[in-house]
Design an enzyme around this catalytic site. Structure first.
Site, PDB file in Angstrom:
ATOM      1  N   LYS A 117      64.194  73.528  65.714  1.00  0.00           N
ATOM      2  CA  LYS A 117      65.108  72.968  64.578  1.00  0.00           C
ATOM      3  C   LYS A 117      66.128  73.840  63.966  1.00  0.00           C
ATOM      4  O   LYS A 117      67.211  73.395  63.657  1.00  0.00           O
ATOM      5  CB  LYS A 117      64.206  72.469  63.400  1.00  0.00           C
ATOM      6  CG  LYS A 117      63.415  71.469  63.716  1.00  0.00           C
ATOM      7  CD  LYS A 117      62.747  70.557  62.619  1.00  0.00           C
ATOM      8  CE  LYS A 117      62.084  69.496  63.096  1.00  0.00           C
ATOM      9  NZ  LYS A 117      61.508  68.657  62.160  1.00  0.00           N
ATOM     10  N   LYS A 199      60.671  65.789  73.411  1.00  0.00           N
ATOM     11  CA  LYS A 199      59.853  64.982  72.732  1.00  0.00           C
ATOM     12  C   LYS A 199      60.852  63.638  72.172  1.00  0.00           C
ATOM     13  O   LYS A 199      61.688  63.829  71.648  1.00  0.00           O
ATOM     14  CB  LYS A 199      59.359  65.677  71.839  1.00  0.00           C
ATOM     15  CG  LYS A 199      58.175  64.960  71.098  1.00  0.00           C
ATOM     16  CD  LYS A 199      57.576  66.017  69.715  1.00  0.00           C
ATOM     17  CE  LYS A 199      58.587  65.950  68.498  1.00  0.00           C
ATOM     18  NZ  LYS A 199      57.896  65.929  67.447  1.00  0.00           N
ATOM     19  N   LYS A 202      62.083  61.344  65.723  1.00  0.00           N
ATOM     20  CA  LYS A 202      62.642  60.313  64.649  1.00  0.00           C
ATOM     21  C   LYS A 202      64.339  60.675  64.708  1.00  0.00           C
ATOM     22  O   LYS A 202      65.252  59.628  64.346  1.00  0.00           O
ATOM     23  CB  LYS A 202      62.198  60.298  63.620  1.00  0.00           C
ATOM     24  CG  LYS A 202      61.034  59.881  63.094  1.00  0.00           C
ATOM     25  CD  LYS A 202      60.511  60.041  61.761  1.00  0.00           C
ATOM     26  CE  LYS A 202      59.093  60.867  61.590  1.00  0.00           C
ATOM     27  NZ  LYS A 202      59.065  62.219  61.665  1.00  0.00           N
TER      28      LYS A 202
HETATM   29  N1  AQP Z   1      56.935  62.096  70.571  1.00  0.00           N
HETATM   30  C1  AQP Z   1      55.829  62.126  70.130  1.00  0.00           C
HETATM   31  N2  AQP Z   1      54.833  62.184  70.876  1.00  0.00           N
HETATM   32  C2  AQP Z   1      53.735  62.422  70.326  1.00  0.00           C
HETATM   33  N3  AQP Z   1      53.295  62.740  69.127  1.00  0.00           N
HETATM   34  C3  AQP Z   1      54.314  62.708  68.208  1.00  0.00           C
HETATM   35  N4  AQP Z   1      54.331  63.103  66.902  1.00  0.00           N
HETATM   36  C4  AQP Z   1      55.843  63.086  66.548  1.00  0.00           C
HETATM   37  N5  AQP Z   1      56.530  62.809  67.703  1.00  0.00           N
HETATM   38  C5  AQP Z   1      55.622  62.530  68.734  1.00  0.00           C
HETATM   39  C6  AQP Z   1      53.371  63.537  66.084  1.00  0.00           C
HETATM   40  O1  AQP Z   1      53.329  62.446  64.795  1.00  0.00           O
HETATM   41  C7  AQP Z   1      53.095  63.467  63.867  1.00  0.00           C
HETATM   42  C8  AQP Z   1      54.133  63.536  62.774  1.00  0.00           C
HETATM   43  O2  AQP Z   1      55.158  64.168  62.983  1.00  0.00           O
HETATM   44  P1  AQP Z   1      56.072  64.588  62.061  1.00  0.00           P
HETATM   45  O3  AQP Z   1      57.096  63.324  61.907  1.00  0.00           O
HETATM   46  O4  AQP Z   1      55.671  65.076  60.756  1.00  0.00           O
HETATM   47  O5  AQP Z   1      57.189  65.824  62.622  1.00  0.00           O
HETATM   48  P2  AQP Z   1      57.716  65.978  63.980  1.00  0.00           P
HETATM   49  O6  AQP Z   1      56.510  66.203  65.120  1.00  0.00           O
HETATM   50  O7  AQP Z   1      58.645  66.834  63.821  1.00  0.00           O
HETATM   51  O8  AQP Z   1      58.166  64.542  64.438  1.00  0.00           O
HETATM   52  P3  AQP Z   1      59.573  64.040  64.833  1.00  0.00           P
HETATM   53  O9  AQP Z   1      59.612  62.526  64.838  1.00  0.00           O
HETATM   54  O10 AQP Z   1      60.227  64.789  65.965  1.00  0.00           O
HETATM   55  O11 AQP Z   1      60.387  64.392  63.376  1.00  0.00           O
HETATM   56  P4  AQP Z   1      61.835  64.854  63.091  1.00  0.00           P
HETATM   57  O12 AQP Z   1      62.909  64.671  64.224  1.00  0.00           O
HETATM   58  O13 AQP Z   1      62.178  64.858  61.951  1.00  0.00           O
HETATM   59  O14 AQP Z   1      61.577  66.376  63.505  1.00  0.00           O
HETATM   60  C9  AQP Z   1      52.779  64.802  64.287  1.00  0.00           C
HETATM   61  O15 AQP Z   1      51.395  64.775  64.425  1.00  0.00           O
HETATM   62  C10 AQP Z   1      53.391  64.934  65.680  1.00  0.00           C
HETATM   63  O16 AQP Z   1      52.494  65.603  66.658  1.00  0.00           O
END
Ligand code: AQP
Length: 335
Positions: A117, A199, A202
Site C-alpha cells: 500500500k 489480488k 476494491k
Molecule cells: N481478492 C481476494 N480474494 C480473497 N479474499 C479477499 N479479500 C479481499 N480481497 C480478496 C478478503 O476480504 C476481507 C476483507 O478485506 P478488506 O477489504 O478489509 O481488505 P483488503 O484485503 O485490503 O481488500 P481489498 O479489496 O484489497 O481492499 P483495498 O483495495 O482497499 O485494499 C479479508 O479477509 C480479505 O482477505
C-alpha cells in the site's frame, strides 16, 4: 437447567474502501454466512482502517451502508450475527493505542500489505497505514475471538496479532485469547482478471480486472470474456504456469461446486472462449439474488440504522469488558 456449550467466537471485517468485489464475496462474506449457526459471530464495516488511504467522505458513507446491506443480502442475519460499524465502538481506537505500545517497529516494517500500500500511495504513507496491524489486533482481541475468517492475504496480520497478544499476556497474564486464522481452501485468493499475479482489490485502478458484486450482468460477462489466459489453449490447473486459467478455475469451482478434475474434463478439447463464457455465466447467476436483495434492503434506511445501532450496542458490551481488563492490568486508574 440450561446446559448450553459456549460457542466459539468469530470476528472479521471488510474495509468500506470501494465497491465490494467478487474477491470480497468468495474470500470472505460467503464463508461467513456458512458459520452463523455454529459460531458466535461479529462482523464489522472496518471504516477506521479505510481512512489509512484517503477517501471521499460521501463515498465512504455510501460504501459503508452498501456493505451492511450486502452482508445481510449474503445471508448474515442480524438476529444471529452482530453487524456493526467499527467507529461506533470507540474501544477499537482505545485498545488500538494501547497495542501500538506493545507492537515493535521492526515487526510492522515486515508487513507485506504496508509495503504494497505504501508503494501504491507514495504521496500518503501515513502512520495509520503503518500501524494498521495493531488496530486490527485490537479489533480481534477485544472480542476474545477464537477464529478470524480471512482471505490468504490477511494471514500475516492474524499472525502479528497473535505475536502482540502473546507479548502482552507474557507481561500481564492471560488477558487475550490467541486467535487462529480461518482461511477457505478455495476462493482464499481471487486474482485480478487482467493481471492474475495480483489480488482482485476494491481499490484497483484497473476496473476490467475487478468484478464487483453489484455490477450489471452484461459488464460481468464482458470482463470474463476479456480475462487474461495463456497461449496453451487447455483448461488445466497450474497456478505457476497458468495463473489466469487457474484463477478462473478457482472461481468456477466455488460457483459450481465442481472439482478441478471435473472442470478439466468438462472443458477438454474446448477453447478458452467457451470456458470464460461459462465462468462469467456462473458468476452472474450466483450474484443475481444477492444483487436484488442488496438493492431492496438499501431502500430501507430505517432498517439499516436499526441494525447497526443494535450491533454497536452488542459489540460494545463485549469490547469494553476486555478494554477495562486491559486498562486495569496496565495500571490506568479506574474512572
Ligand atoms: N481478492 C481476494 N480474494 C480473497 N479474499 C479477499 N479479500 C479481499 N480481497 C480478496 C478478503 O476480504 C476481507 C476483507 O478485506 P478488506 O477489504 O478489509 O481488505 P483488503 O484485503 O485490503 O481488500 P481489498 O479489496 O484489497 O481492499 P483495498 O483495495 O482497499 O485494499 C479479508 O479477509 C480479505 O482477505
Amino acid at each position: 437447567m440450561e446446559n448450553e456449550v459456549q460457542k466459539k467466537r468469530i470476528l472479521s471485517g471488510i474495509q468500506p474502501s470501494g465497491d465490494l468485489t467478487l474477491g470480497s464475496y468468495l474470500g470472505a462474506i460467503k464463508n461467513w454466512a456458512a458459520l452463523s449457526n455454529d459460531y458466535d459471530c461479529y462482523y464489522m464495516m472496518a471504516d477506521m482502517h479505510t481512512i489509512t488511504v484517503r477517501q471521499v467522505p460521501a463515498e465512504l458513507r455510501r460504501h459503508t451502508m452498501t456493505q451492511l446491506a450486502a452482508y445481510i443480502a449474503c445471508g448474515l442475519n442480524p438476529e444471529k450475527n452482530v453487524l456493526f460499524i467499527q467507529s461506533h465502538v470507540p474501544a477499537h481506537a482505545q485498545l488500538g493505542w494501547v497495542l501500538d505500545c506493545y507492537t515493535m517497529f521492526g515487526e510492522l516494517t515486515r508487513m507485506t500489505q504496508f509495503k504494497d500500500k505504501s508503494a501504491k500511495n507514495a504521496d500518503n504513507i501515513n502512520a495509520g497505514l503503518f500501524t494498521y496491524p495493531s488496530l486490527m489486533a485490537a479489533d480481534i482481541l477485544l472480542y476474545q475471538a477464537d477464529l478470524v475468517p480471512v482471505g490468504g492475504d490477511q494471514k500475516q496480520h492474524v499472525e502479528i496479532c497473535r505475536d502482540i497478544a502473546t507479548r502482552f499476556n507474557g507481561i500481564y497474564g492471560d488477558v487475550f485469547k490467541l486467535p487462529d486464522p480461518y482461511i477457505p481452501k478455495v476462493g482464499a485468493r481471487v486474482m485480478s482478471l487482467t493481471s492474475p499475479e495480483s489480488k482482485m482489490s476494491k481499490s484497483d485502478k484497473d476496473q476490467n480486472g475487478c468484478v464487483y458484486m453489484l455490477e450489471k450482468p452484461e459488464d460481468i460477462l464482458r470482463k470474463f470474456k476479456k480475462a487474461v489466459t495463456d497461449s496453451d489453449a487447455c483448461v488445466r490447473y497450474d497456478l505457476a504456469a497458468k495463473p489466469g486459467v487457474s484463477n478462473l478455475m478457482q472461481i468456477y469451482s466455488v460457483t459450481t461446486g465442481e472439482s478441478f478434475e471435473e472442470i478439466e474434463r468438462e472443458f477438454a478439447g474446448r477453447g478458452y472462449g467457451d470456458f470464460k463464457a461459462a465462468v462469467g455465466e456462473s458468476v452472474v447467476e450466483m450474484l443475481r439474488p444477492i444483487q436484488e436483495e442488496t438493492n431492496r434492503i438499501l431502500t430501507d434506511k430505517a432498517y439499516l440504522q436499526s441494525v447497526y445501532r443494535a450491533g454497536a450496542e452488542q459489540a460494545a458490551k463485549v469490547a469494553y469488558k476486555t478494554l477495562n481488563k486491559v486498562y486495569k492490568k496496565i495500571g490506568f486508574v479506574e474512572r
